[in-house]
Design a protein around this motif. Structure first.
Motif, PDB file in Angstrom:
ATOM      1  N   VAL A  43       1.810  24.187 -23.317  1.00 26.88           N
ATOM      2  CA  VAL A  43       2.537  24.988 -22.343  1.00 26.88           C
ATOM      3  C   VAL A  43       1.756  24.984 -21.033  1.00 26.88           C
ATOM      4  O   VAL A  43       0.523  24.928 -21.029  1.00 26.88           O
ATOM      5  CB  VAL A  43       2.766  26.434 -22.843  1.00 26.88           C
ATOM      6  N   ALA A  44       2.469  25.033 -19.930  1.00 25.22           N
ATOM      7  CA  ALA A  44       1.824  24.972 -18.619  1.00 25.22           C
ATOM      8  C   ALA A  44       2.581  25.843 -17.638  1.00 25.22           C
ATOM      9  O   ALA A  44       3.792  26.059 -17.767  1.00 25.22           O
ATOM     10  CB  ALA A  44       1.769  23.529 -18.116  1.00 25.22           C
TER      11      ALA A  44
ATOM     12  N   ALA B 110      -2.268  25.291 -21.568  1.00 23.05           N
ATOM     13  CA  ALA B 110      -2.780  25.729 -22.865  1.00 23.05           C
ATOM     14  C   ALA B 110      -2.179  24.842 -23.936  1.00 23.05           C
ATOM     15  O   ALA B 110      -0.991  24.530 -23.897  1.00 23.05           O
ATOM     16  CB  ALA B 110      -2.429  27.189 -23.125  1.00 23.05           C
ATOM     17  N   ALA B 111      -2.987  24.428 -24.909  1.00 22.11           N
ATOM     18  CA  ALA B 111      -2.523  23.557 -25.982  1.00 22.11           C
ATOM     19  C   ALA B 111      -2.683  24.268 -27.318  1.00 22.11           C
ATOM     20  O   ALA B 111      -3.717  24.887 -27.600  1.00 22.11           O
ATOM     21  CB  ALA B 111      -3.308  22.253 -25.996  1.00 22.11           C
TER      22      ALA B 111
ATOM     23  N   MET C 242      -7.284  27.219 -22.936  1.00 16.36           N
ATOM     24  CA  MET C 242      -6.454  26.970 -21.765  1.00 16.36           C
ATOM     25  C   MET C 242      -7.316  26.401 -20.659  1.00 16.36           C
ATOM     26  O   MET C 242      -8.402  26.884 -20.411  1.00 16.36           O
ATOM     27  CB  MET C 242      -5.804  28.255 -21.303  1.00 16.36           C
ATOM     28  N   THR C 243      -6.811  25.430 -19.996  1.00 11.51           N
ATOM     29  CA  THR C 243      -7.619  24.793 -18.969  1.00 11.51           C
ATOM     30  C   THR C 243      -6.757  24.220 -17.891  1.00 11.51           C
ATOM     31  O   THR C 243      -5.612  23.876 -18.120  1.00 11.51           O
ATOM     32  CB  THR C 243      -8.466  23.663 -19.578  1.00 11.51           C
ATOM     33  N   ASP C 244      -7.325  24.140 -16.689  1.00 12.06           N
ATOM     34  CA  ASP C 244      -6.627  23.415 -15.630  1.00 12.06           C
ATOM     35  C   ASP C 244      -7.148  22.001 -15.521  1.00 12.06           C
ATOM     36  O   ASP C 244      -6.819  21.264 -14.595  1.00 12.06           O
ATOM     37  CB  ASP C 244      -6.732  24.147 -14.281  1.00 12.06           C
ATOM     38  N   GLY C 245      -8.015  21.609 -16.453  1.00 11.32           N
ATOM     39  CA  GLY C 245      -8.421  20.219 -16.585  1.00 11.32           C
ATOM     40  C   GLY C 245      -9.522  19.778 -15.662  1.00 11.32           C
ATOM     41  O   GLY C 245      -9.822  18.602 -15.565  1.00 11.32           O
TER      42      GLY C 245
ATOM     43  N   LEU D 208      -3.129  18.326 -18.298  1.00 14.74           N
ATOM     44  CA  LEU D 208      -2.124  17.951 -19.295  1.00 14.74           C
ATOM     45  C   LEU D 208      -2.637  16.910 -20.274  1.00 14.74           C
ATOM     46  O   LEU D 208      -1.907  16.492 -21.167  1.00 14.74           O
ATOM     47  CB  LEU D 208      -0.874  17.410 -18.585  1.00 14.74           C
ATOM     48  N   ARG D 209      -3.877  16.460 -20.100  1.00  8.67           N
ATOM     49  CA  ARG D 209      -4.517  15.487 -20.982  1.00  8.67           C
ATOM     50  C   ARG D 209      -3.791  14.141 -20.958  1.00  8.67           C
ATOM     51  O   ARG D 209      -3.402  13.599 -21.991  1.00  8.67           O
ATOM     52  CB  ARG D 209      -4.598  16.028 -22.410  1.00  8.67           C
TER      53      ARG D 209
END
Length: 478
Positions: free
Chosen positions: A251-252, A244-245, A1-4, A162-163
């Motif tokens: 999902v966000a 999280a992917a 999970m990341t906020d990027g 969100l990549r």
């Protein structure tokens, strides 16, 4: 999970809510039912969402039409292009060429044409910076002392989380002066975008940007969230997101709900295997995109303005895709599986807006509830008491008149979804699931009438088959 990002997102207040959205399917807060109307993989993780799930409870029984907002996650960066619209100072037939530099006393049309080219150049460079993960380059178009910079920072971090893999700004009209603000211009920009899967079909969102004259380098000073009926605002426009992917889903949510992402992600990945079977084009969505909304976001994302009984919705976002939004209020640990199967089936079975209308609402919701039930016997359907009550009062016996009103009572909503499910289940039991899905495709995707589709798919007269479905409803609830 990341906020990027490699830094925590800034603590900034959310933008105010935009106008009401359209092209959404809404679900009641009691059954996992709903009607959907109408990102670079090289992102380095910055933070891990806390493990955990959704608190246990019985509210899932009333989860109705939850349309889980799944994020469009697409693959590798692609080239950024700017579409040339009809801009001031150019005729539609004129050969493209650079606008001349304005001179003192030139009309706004000439100044606007020149300014549009400068804005387009700046937005193209900004898009390139976004795709390579260059936050400073992305913010370089803005005046750091004006509100637009804070908005851009939020967008950058959420889109990277969100990549994002496609970000293509398009100017379809030219800029206009902002009244009572000398030197400021309003420029609508449509951003074609997609996330986390190579070749993902782009969706477009239009925002109004404001620019200040600054020689040959106009500066962005403000951004208005998208407010058109079928667009937004999108979650990444107005909130910092934690993402999280999984294998098939993304999902966000916002930082205060990050602890619920891991549980939701696991449930969503399992639900994807069911929803994939209902992809009417033969190919399921590249990724299912799901957003978990807290109370402020529920009122703001995609315009809010939902019936009181809604637990979620699936929003059409262009390119044939849908983003699913779940209402975190009342969503409990391990209880989102049916809701996810229902809403993700909408995302798989509804391509764009399709031909969803009042007459086939029962069919759109029926197939989604059938997926949600995951093979459970009809007599174990939890909404049977409400189906029984609706059959006894308040319904004229026509499937085309089943859609509940915005102010419908909870039992009326639950009963409507239950009738749609049982009618579709009867078609499955009588003809087989693949044939029942073919009927759905003929009506919802191809736009055939129920009469024409029944003759084509079942070789039956729809009026007789309709009455047979209603008789089955009464036998199950009797």
């Amino acid at each position: 999970m990341t906020d990027g990002t490699d830094q925590p997102p800034p603590d900034e207040p959310p933008r105010p809510p935009a106008g009401p959205p359209a092209d959404r399917a809404v679900s009641p807060a009691g059954r996992a039912v709903s009607l959907a109307v109408q990102a670079d993989p090289a992102v380095s993780p910055a933070s891990q969402a806390d493990p955990g799930g959704l608190p246990r409870g019985r509210w899932w029984r009333w989860f109705g039409l939850g349309l889980v907002a799944v994020l469009l996650l697409c693959g590798a960066p692609v080239a950024v292009l700017a579409a040339v619209g009809k801009l001031p100072g150019r005729s539609a037939d004129a050969a493209p060429g650079p606008a001349r530099s304005p001179r003192p006393g030139d009309p706004d049309e000439v100044v606007g044409a020149w300014l549009a080219e400068r804005i387009r150049e700046r937005l193209d460079r900004q898009a390139e910076a976004l795709l390579r993960g260059d936050e400073a380059g992305f913010l370089a178009v803005s005046d750091p002392a004006r509100p637009g910079a804070a908005q851009l920072r939020r967008e950058f971090r959420s889109l990277r989380a969100l990549r994002v893999v496609l970000w293509r700004p398009e100017l379809r009209t030219g800029p206009t002066r902002v009244p009572d603000r000398p030197g400021e211009w309003r420029q609508p920009v449509t951003f074609q975008h997609c996330y986390a899967a190579p070749g993902c079909p782009p969706g477009g969102v239009t925002m109004v940007t404001r620019w200040a004259e600054n020689g040959a380098q106009p500066r962005l000073v403000g951004i208005e969230p998208s407010v058109s009926a079928d667009e937004g605002p999108r979650p990444w426009e107005v909130d910092d997101l934690v993402v999280a992917a999984g294998r098939r889903v993304v999902v966000a949510t916002t930082a205060d709900l990050r602890g619920r992402l891991s549980g939701l992600l696991a449930e969503a990945d399992r639900a994807a295997a069911v929803a994939d079977r209902y992809a009417v084009t033969g190919a399921p969505p590249d990724r299912y995109r799901i957003f978990l909304a807290g109370p402020p976001q529920w009122k703001r994302w995609y315009g809010g303005d939902l019936p009181e009984w809604t637990a979620g919705y699936a929003a059409s976002v262009g390119g044939g895709g849908h983003e699913v939004v779940l209402n975190a209020k009342g969503l409990t640990d391990g209880a989102a599986d049916e809701l996810l199967r229902h809403e993700m089936t909408h995302a798989a079975s509804l391509v764009g807006r399709d031909n969803v209308d009042k007459a086939n609402w029962w069919l759109v919701e029926g197939i989604a509830e059938h997926a949600a039930a995951a093979g459970r016997p009809p007599r174990r359907y939890p909404g049977l008491p409400d189906v029984r009550r609706l059959l006894g009062s308040g319904w004229d016996g026509r499937l085309a008149d089943l859609e509940p009103a915005r102010d419908a009572a909870g039992w009326r909503v639950s009963g409507s979804y239950g009738i749609g499910y049982l009618a579709f289940r009867h078609l499955v039991d009588r003809y087989g699931e693949s044939t029942a899905r073919a009927f759905f495709t003929a009506v919802v995707r191809d736009g055939r009438s129920a009469e024409e589709a029944a003759r084509k798919v079942f070789g039956e007269d729809w009026s007789a088959l309709h009455d047979d479905c209603v008789a089955y409803l009464r036998s199950v609830t009797g």
